[in-house]
Design a protein around this motif. Structure first.
Motif, PDB file in Angstrom:
ATOM      1  N   SER A 187       0.862  -1.179   0.000  1.00  0.00           N
ATOM      2  CA  SER A 187       0.000   0.000   0.000  1.00  0.00           C
ATOM      3  C   SER A 187       0.902   1.233   0.000  1.00  0.00           C
ATOM      4  O   SER A 187       2.082   1.166   0.381  1.00  0.00           O
ATOM      5  N   PRO A 188       0.382   2.399  -0.430  1.00  0.00           N
ATOM      6  CA  PRO A 188       1.208   3.617  -0.413  1.00  0.00           C
ATOM      7  C   PRO A 188       1.755   3.933   0.970  1.00  0.00           C
ATOM      8  O   PRO A 188       2.908   4.363   1.103  1.00  0.00           O
ATOM      9  N   TYR A 203      -5.998  -2.601   0.206  1.00  0.00           N
ATOM     10  CA  TYR A 203      -5.252  -2.132  -0.965  1.00  0.00           C
ATOM     11  C   TYR A 203      -4.531  -3.316  -1.620  1.00  0.00           C
ATOM     12  O   TYR A 203      -4.615  -3.520  -2.834  1.00  0.00           O
ATOM     13  N   HIS A 231       3.307   3.173  -6.486  1.00  0.00           N
ATOM     14  CA  HIS A 231       2.181   2.987  -5.561  1.00  0.00           C
ATOM     15  C   HIS A 231       1.802   4.307  -4.903  1.00  0.00           C
ATOM     16  O   HIS A 231       0.625   4.564  -4.640  1.00  0.00           O
ATOM     17  N   VAL A 232       2.795   5.149  -4.644  1.00  0.00           N
ATOM     18  CA  VAL A 232       2.542   6.413  -3.946  1.00  0.00           C
ATOM     19  C   VAL A 232       1.995   7.462  -4.891  1.00  0.00           C
ATOM     20  O   VAL A 232       1.127   8.254  -4.510  1.00  0.00           O
ATOM     21  N   SER A 233       2.450   7.503  -6.160  1.00  0.00           N
ATOM     22  CA  SER A 233       2.170   8.668  -7.000  1.00  0.00           C
ATOM     23  C   SER A 233       1.462   8.398  -8.319  1.00  0.00           C
ATOM     24  O   SER A 233       0.902   9.329  -8.901  1.00  0.00           O
ATOM     25  N   THR A 235      -1.268   6.808 -11.207  1.00  0.00           N
ATOM     26  CA  THR A 235      -2.665   6.396 -11.350  1.00  0.00           C
ATOM     27  C   THR A 235      -2.735   5.062 -12.077  1.00  0.00           C
ATOM     28  O   THR A 235      -2.153   4.921 -13.156  1.00  0.00           O
ATOM     29  N   LYS A 260      -5.079   6.013  -3.260  1.00  0.00           N
ATOM     30  CA  LYS A 260      -3.870   6.351  -2.499  1.00  0.00           C
ATOM     31  C   LYS A 260      -4.209   6.704  -1.053  1.00  0.00           C
ATOM     32  O   LYS A 260      -3.480   6.345  -0.133  1.00  0.00           O
ATOM     33  N   ASP A 261      -5.301   7.423  -0.888  1.00  0.00           N
ATOM     34  CA  ASP A 261      -5.735   7.845   0.450  1.00  0.00           C
ATOM     35  C   ASP A 261      -6.537   6.702   1.089  1.00  0.00           C
ATOM     36  O   ASP A 261      -7.556   6.292   0.554  1.00  0.00           O
ATOM     37  N   TYR A 298      -7.786   9.870  -7.756  1.00  0.00           N
ATOM     38  CA  TYR A 298      -6.372  10.061  -8.032  1.00  0.00           C
ATOM     39  C   TYR A 298      -6.012  11.480  -8.445  1.00  0.00           C
ATOM     40  O   TYR A 298      -4.848  11.755  -8.735  1.00  0.00           O
TER      41      TYR A 298
END
Length: 563
Positions: A187-188, A203, A231-233, A235, A260-261, A298
């Motif tokens: 997950s992020p 996730y 994974h963090v940034s 789409t 992401k959130d 995203y």
């Protein structure tokens, strides 16, 4: 020359190697105490040298051993030889249920997975997570390599609690990635080294679903760090754009799970399962709806926008910042001039285009109104006013009155084109079932009849009845042929097959014989010459004690003959 088999803790025999991963090797084993096959996971020696890890491992293994669920590989025992013998260099071990089946990663690598199987596998994972999360255990390493599918198709999730012991003992993303395995399912928040909760597992499950539908993970890179960055940034591309045979109805499910959130994902595994079930039977979203969802999940968040604005204001107003060169390079100046020229040309083209555009055609889109709990007739009229057609589907509902709309498809608030057919799900009222006639049936047959009718067997009370065989239903708490709600509990009174024997000592033989005959018993008068005769002849003793006795029992009535 044969060697003695290795035995751990004086109890577990270690047999052949059946699997291995980045943190442990798994052996087939045998519990000598309970006489059953087991799987024994022996931790990597390098990992086991960390005393902090050993401590966390023991605690997490104990937590995992308390979980018992059909979709979770059961942990029977865990041990650390160094805990009792400081001189021992034996690594920690886990004794688990031996599952005969195939790893999900091997199923995926064998070729395309049918959609029905993909949904079933993910549903099994979510069922296990729903149980573990309510027990307070977060897995942290959901991936196909930790999911087993048994020969009967049962999904089994492994390694609960172990990933936590590893990640809590690792200081960097690189370390954690190296120990746990691939970063493709991170997950992020895990990739950023932030605290995680149950939504991190959701996730990772979304990544597994994506891979099942498309044959690959949503993010790939040359290194774990590169994948973690995506994974963090980045789409994700909807599954249908990778595999056109994937059902479009699952695109929103995957995108929501990969938000992401964490707060934009499903709040828990139960909601994820419900959405998955609904999507399987639902319609695919339009390209516009999918684009709106992607933008919601995203697009830049308000917090990011505020931080960007704050940074721009600081750069434009901070008088403490000094220039590091006398002016911009000449190339920058010409680039700026060229950019300005392009902008002016674009504005001019836009103005000319607007002036030449033909008059706009009135929009033919319509917004579905909220018709919940509105009568079907009125709902059809409302849709007709909007130039929309309608069709009715009848279904039961305990909340909505008969004849009123439960919901619409498409749902309220959705924009559709003129002439679209809207499905009205109309309530038929509360669903009922008919109570079958079970009086006179045996208990087994009565139970089957109740189950077939959608009812549940409640308490069974026995009552003495000389005319009925044991287990025969005398009466039921719900009257036959009546309409009741599905799942209604029906209590039964059944024949015990016994009668209550009266104490007839002191009665005349004739009276005692008549009484026992009326009870359905078989009385036999027996003379006793050892006692004085009485007039009239009375019962001196009985062969059975007063109380409940089986119907048809023979009871001897002894009386004094005085001969």
């Amino acid at each position: 020359m044969s060697t003695e088999p290795r035995v751990i803790a004086g109890r577990y025999r270690v047999d052949e190697l059946i699997g291995h991963g980045g943190m442990a090797k798994v052996y087939r084993g045998y519990d000598l105490t309970l006489g059953r096959e087991v799987a024994i996971k022996i931790l990597d020696a390098e990992l086991a040298r960390d005393t902090t890890f050993r401590t966390r491992f023991r605690l997490e293994a104990q937590a995992a051993s308390r979980m018992s669920h059909p979709s979770i590989v059961r942990v029977y025992d865990a041990g650390d030889p160094s805990a009792t013998d400081s001189s021992s260099d034996e690594p920690p071990y886990i004794v688990m249920e031996l599952v005969k089946g195939t790893l999900l990663k091997d199923i995926i690598s064998a070729g395309p997975v049918p959609v029905e199987d993909a949904v079933r596998y993910v549903d099994g994972i979510l069922e296990a997570l729903d149980y573990s999360h309510r027990a307070g255990v977060v897995h942290r390493d959901i991936k196909p390599g930790n999911v087993m599918v048994t020969d009967k198709g049962q999904v089994k999730v492994m390694d609960f609690g172990i990933a936590r012991a590893v990640s809590d003992s690792s200081s960097t993303v690189a370390e954690t990635t190296q120990i746990i395995g691939t970063a493709a399912y991170f997950s992020p928040e895990q990739a950023k080294g932030e605290p995680v909760d149950a939504r991190a597992d959701l996730y990772s499950t979304g990544v597994v679903l994506y891979e099942l539908l498309t044959g690959r993970q949503p993010f790939r890179g040359e290194s774990p760090v590169a994948v973690a960055y995506q994974h963090v940034s980045e789409t994700p591309v909807p599954p249908t754009e990778v595999n056109e045979d994937a059902p479009g109805a699952l695109d929103p499910i995957v995108l929501r799970a990969l938000a992401k959130d964490p707060y934009q994902r499903y709040p828990d595994a139960a909601h994820f399962r419900a959405a998955l079930d609904a999507a399987v039977a639902g319609d695919a979203p339009t390209r516009k709806q999918l684009g709106a969802l992607t933008s919601e999940l995203y697009g830049p968040s308000p917090r990011q926008a505020q931080e960007t604005a704050r940074s721009l204001r600081q750069l434009s107003s901070d008088t403490t910042m000094t220039r590091t060169q006398s002016g911009p390079p000449v190339a920058w100046i010409w680039a700026g001039v060229a950019l300005l020229a392009v902008l002016l040309a674009s504005v001019l083209f836009w103005v000319v285009t607007i002036s030449m555009r033909p008059p706009e055609v009135p929009s033919t889109s319509r917004i579905i109104p909220n018709l919940e709990n509105v009568s079907a007739e009125r709902a059809q009229d409302e849709l007709a006013k909007l130039d929309l057609t309608s069709k009715i589907v009848i279904e039961s509902s305990p909340e909505i009155s008969e004849g009123n709309v439960i919901r619409t498809d498409p749902e309220a608030g959705v924009s559709v084109e003129e002439g679209t057919t809207v499905t009205l799900h109309v309530s038929s009222g509360v669903e009922t079932v008919t109570v079958p006639k079970i009086e006179g049936m045996g208990l087994d047959d009565a139970t089957k009849a109740l189950t077939a009718a959608g009812l549940e067997l409640g308490t069974v009370v026995q009552r003495n009845d000389k005319a009925l065989a044991e287990g025969t239903v005398i009466s039921a708490s719900e009257k036959a042929e009546t309409e009741v709600s599905p799942g209604t509990v029906v209590n039964l009174v059944v024949a015990s097959g016994k009668v209550t024997l009266t104490d007839v000592v002191g009665w005349t033989v004739d009276a005692a014989t008549t009484n026992l005959t009326d009870l359905g018993l078989n009385p036999v008068a027996v003379e006793d010459a050892e006692c004085p005769a009485t007039d009239p002849t009375t019962v001196n003793s009985m062969s059975a004690a007063p109380g409940d006795v089986p119907v048809g029992s023979t009871v001897e009535l002894r009386y004094c003959s005085g001969s």
